[in-house]
Design a protein around this motif. Structure first.
Motif, PDB file in Angstrom:
ATOM      1  N   LYS A 180       0.820  -1.209   0.000  1.00  0.00           N
ATOM      2  CA  LYS A 180       0.000   0.000   0.000  1.00  0.00           C
ATOM      3  C   LYS A 180       0.857   1.263   0.000  1.00  0.00           C
ATOM      4  CE  LYS A 180      -3.049   0.232   3.204  1.00  0.00           C
ATOM      5  NZ  LYS A 180      -3.696   0.093   4.544  1.00  0.00           N
ATOM      6  N   GLY A 181       2.176   1.108   0.156  1.00  0.00           N
ATOM      7  CA  GLY A 181       3.057   2.266   0.177  1.00  0.00           C
ATOM      8  C   GLY A 181       3.392   2.779   1.560  1.00  0.00           C
ATOM      9  N   GLU A 193      13.756   4.704  -1.950  1.00  0.00           N
ATOM     10  CA  GLU A 193      12.517   5.094  -2.626  1.00  0.00           C
ATOM     11  C   GLU A 193      12.022   3.855  -3.355  1.00  0.00           C
ATOM     12  OE1 GLU A 193      10.936   8.032  -2.778  1.00  0.00           O
ATOM     13  OE2 GLU A 193      12.402   9.610  -2.331  1.00  0.00           O
ATOM     14  N   ARG A 194      10.929   3.255  -2.874  1.00  0.00           N
ATOM     15  CA  ARG A 194      10.418   2.035  -3.498  1.00  0.00           C
ATOM     16  C   ARG A 194       9.708   2.339  -4.817  1.00  0.00           C
ATOM     17  NH1 ARG A 194       6.790   0.521   0.858  1.00  0.00           N
ATOM     18  NH2 ARG A 194       8.060   0.748   2.717  1.00  0.00           N
ATOM     19  N   ASN A 223       6.827   1.500  -5.719  1.00  0.00           N
ATOM     20  CA  ASN A 223       5.408   1.838  -5.548  1.00  0.00           C
ATOM     21  C   ASN A 223       5.196   3.166  -4.825  1.00  0.00           C
ATOM     22  OD1 ASN A 223       6.029   1.250  -2.901  1.00  0.00           O
ATOM     23  ND2 ASN A 223       4.389  -0.242  -2.592  1.00  0.00           N
ATOM     24  N   GLY A 224       6.295   3.894  -4.594  1.00  0.00           N
ATOM     25  CA  GLY A 224       6.183   5.191  -3.927  1.00  0.00           C
ATOM     26  C   GLY A 224       6.413   5.136  -2.433  1.00  0.00           C
ATOM     27  N   GLY A 225       6.444   3.942  -1.859  1.00  0.00           N
ATOM     28  CA  GLY A 225       6.736   3.801  -0.441  1.00  0.00           C
ATOM     29  C   GLY A 225       8.198   4.097  -0.148  1.00  0.00           C
TER      30      GLY A 225
END
Length: 297
Positions: free
Chosen positions: A113-114, A233-234, A236-238
């Motif tokens: 889910k981030g 910085e993943r 998926n934005g997480g």
């Protein structure tokens, strides 16, 4: 439809939109902080006192709400469902709070889910076949037994990257069990080293805390810089952070050591980090507060 009816609907829509925007602006980011159970001797691995100290420093931070769980993974972990970020400062290995009792699946859904994740000190260590791949995905890397090492030493952190976590951090050095030679993602994909230094040859030659070593591959890298804190910085934005210090509770008294961690927690929640970093003051009384019974002096 009459003009008056259209006007009423338009006004209602505008009020609803305004209320939604106001709610979004007022809604705080939630940081869940998990402190591990007591371990080690007085003044070391003071997870409960350390988390409460960091919590105290962040209590008035604009736009941030903190939730603290002490003495291990919470029995009721529903607070994680609405978390924007999680800190785990605890013992690791096979008993890591996020690994035990099939929690990797639970945490994995949050990461998808981030939700941000930061692990500190022993909390960056997980078995390579139980959490290793997940930690590389979630925070960028992990401590791998017999690949990474854990000497007691005093790195000289002199230069910092242009990154919000480094905002306002000045050169510092504290003696701690600074782990290095993490098992990072291939080519450090998405990772920014935050705290890096070159271990002296004597540090690489050991002894390490456990096993004492030395390890040939650690000695073979003499002269090379090592990363002891990093940001991810993943895809998926997480976001993820690993911090290998935190063995000695006394080091939270160092303004720059504390600031770089506070900055990281704010960044993890996707809040703005001030240009000069997160400001905080810690007294000797603060440092003695909330120590576990084994650590009271």
């Amino acid at each position: 439809m009459s003009l008056s009816r259209r006007a009423f609907l338009a006004t209602s829509a505008a009020v609803t939109l305004h209320s939604s925007l106001a709610y979004a602006a007022d809604k705080k980011k939630k940081l869940v902080m998990i402190a591990g159970s007591p371990s080690h001797g007085p003044g070391d691995h003071e997870f409960n006192a350390g988390v409460r100290l960091l919590d105290k420093c962040l209590k008035e931070y604009p736009g941030l709400e903190t939730v603290v769980f002490l003495n291990g993974y919470p029995k009721d972990d529903s607070a994680l469902d609405t978390a924007d970020a999680i800190l785990c400062y605890a013992d690791g290995g096979a008993n890591h709070p996020l690994v035990r009792e099939k929690r990797l699946e639970r945490i994995g859904k949050l990461m998808a889910k981030g939700v941000g994740l930061m692990c500190a000190h022993y909390g960056v260590e997980v078995p390579k076949d139980l959490g290793g791949p997940e930690f590389k995905d979630w925070i960028g890397g992990y401590y791998e037994h017999m690949y990474s090492c854990n000497p007691m030493w005093s790195p000289e952190f002199k230069e910092f990257p242009k990154h919000p976590i480094a905002n306002g951090v000045k050169p510092f050095s504290v003696k701690d069990e600074w782990y290095f030679n993490m098992r990072f993602r291939d080519e450090m994909k998405g990772i920014t080293p935050i705290l890096s230094a070159k271990p002296a040859d004597t540090v690489r030659d050991g002894p390490y805390v456990y096993p004492q070593g030395p390890y040939k591959h650690i000695q073979a890298a003499k002269g090379q810089p090592e990363t002891m804190m990093w940001a991810l910085e993943r895809e998926n934005g997480g976001r993820g952070v690993g911090f290998t210090g935190g063995h000695h509770h006394r080091n939270w008294k160092d303004d720059n050591c504390r600031k770089v961690v506070l900055n990281a927690l704010v960044w993890l929640c996707k809040l703005d980090v001030p240009k000069d970093g997160v400001k905080s003051e810690v007294t000797e009384e603060d440092m003695r507060a909330n120590l576990d019974p084994k650590g009271k002096k």
